[in-house]
Scaffold this motif. Structure first.
Motif, short mmCIF file in Angstrom:
data_model
loop_
_atom_site.label_atom_id
_atom_site.label_comp_id
_atom_site.label_asym_id
_atom_site.label_seq_id
_atom_site.Cartn_x
_atom_site.Cartn_y
_atom_site.Cartn_z
N ASN A 131 21.34 -29.39 -27.27
CA ASN A 131 21.55 -27.95 -27.29
C ASN A 131 21.31 -27.41 -28.69
O ASN A 131 21.68 -28.04 -29.68
CB ASN A 131 22.96 -27.60 -26.83
N GLY A 132 20.65 -26.25 -28.76
CA GLY A 132 20.32 -25.65 -30.05
C GLY A 132 18.93 -26.00 -30.52
O GLY A 132 18.43 -25.42 -31.48
N THR A 133 18.27 -26.94 -29.87
CA THR A 133 16.90 -27.33 -30.19
C THR A 133 15.96 -26.45 -29.39
O THR A 133 16.18 -26.22 -28.21
CB THR A 133 16.66 -28.81 -29.82
N GLN A 172 10.43 -27.63 -30.26
CA GLN A 172 10.92 -28.75 -31.06
C GLN A 172 11.23 -29.94 -30.17
O GLN A 172 10.94 -31.08 -30.52
CB GLN A 172 12.18 -28.36 -31.83
N GLY A 173 11.82 -29.68 -29.02
CA GLY A 173 12.12 -30.76 -28.08
C GLY A 173 10.87 -31.47 -27.62
O GLY A 173 10.84 -32.70 -27.49
N ALA A 174 9.81 -30.71 -27.37
CA ALA A 174 8.54 -31.30 -26.95
C ALA A 174 7.95 -32.17 -28.05
O ALA A 174 7.51 -33.29 -27.81
CB ALA A 174 7.55 -30.21 -26.55
N VAL A 175 7.95 -31.66 -29.27
CA VAL A 175 7.39 -32.41 -30.40
C VAL A 175 8.21 -33.68 -30.64
O VAL A 175 7.66 -34.78 -30.78
CB VAL A 175 7.33 -31.54 -31.68
N LEU A 176 9.54 -33.55 -30.66
CA LEU A 176 10.40 -34.71 -30.91
C LEU A 176 10.30 -35.75 -29.80
O LEU A 176 10.49 -36.94 -30.05
CB LEU A 176 11.86 -34.26 -31.07
N MET A 211 23.67 -31.43 -23.94
CA MET A 211 22.27 -31.71 -23.67
C MET A 211 21.79 -30.83 -22.53
O MET A 211 22.54 -30.53 -21.60
CB MET A 211 22.08 -33.17 -23.28
N THR A 212 20.53 -30.46 -22.61
CA THR A 212 19.90 -29.65 -21.58
C THR A 212 18.65 -30.35 -21.10
O THR A 212 17.88 -30.86 -21.90
CB THR A 212 19.53 -28.25 -22.14
N ARG A 213 18.47 -30.41 -19.79
CA ARG A 213 17.27 -31.05 -19.21
C ARG A 213 16.13 -30.03 -19.24
O ARG A 213 16.25 -28.94 -18.71
CB ARG A 213 17.56 -31.49 -17.78
N ILE A 214 15.03 -30.39 -19.91
CA ILE A 214 13.83 -29.55 -19.98
C ILE A 214 12.72 -30.26 -19.24
O ILE A 214 12.46 -31.44 -19.48
CB ILE A 214 13.40 -29.29 -21.44
N ASN A 215 12.07 -29.54 -18.34
CA ASN A 215 10.92 -30.07 -17.59
C ASN A 215 9.66 -29.49 -18.19
O ASN A 215 9.49 -28.27 -18.22
CB ASN A 215 11.02 -29.68 -16.12
#
Length: 81
Positions: A20-22, A26-30, A1-5
């Protein structure tokens, strides 16, 4: 997992752990980040999202970190808001 701000235009911040890999989009939408629609499916064509990476947090090797500011030509292209 990666922390995205994620930081909105009004400076509102939210953070999520993204698999990871997203992609960041995509992470924002999900994760339901307001304002990120991803209408183009991540091909950078719809301009509903913009990504800025803090270089000091990107984990880049020293040789990959840009030196100095933008060129004069680039400076003329930049839009100040």
């Amino acid at each position: 997992m990666t922390r995205i701000n994620y930081v909105a235009a009004n400076s509102t911040r939210v953070s999520f752990d993204i698999e990871n890999g997203t992609s960041v989009m995509q992470g924002a939408v999900l994760s339901g980040v307001d304002g990120i629609v991803g209408e183009c499916g991540g091909s950078a064509m719809c301009a509903t999202c913009h990504i800025y990476v803090a270089i000091e947090q990107a984990g880049l090797p020293a040789w990959a970190i840009p030196k100095g500011g933008p060129s004069e030509i680039r400076r003329r292209e930049l839009v100040v808001r």
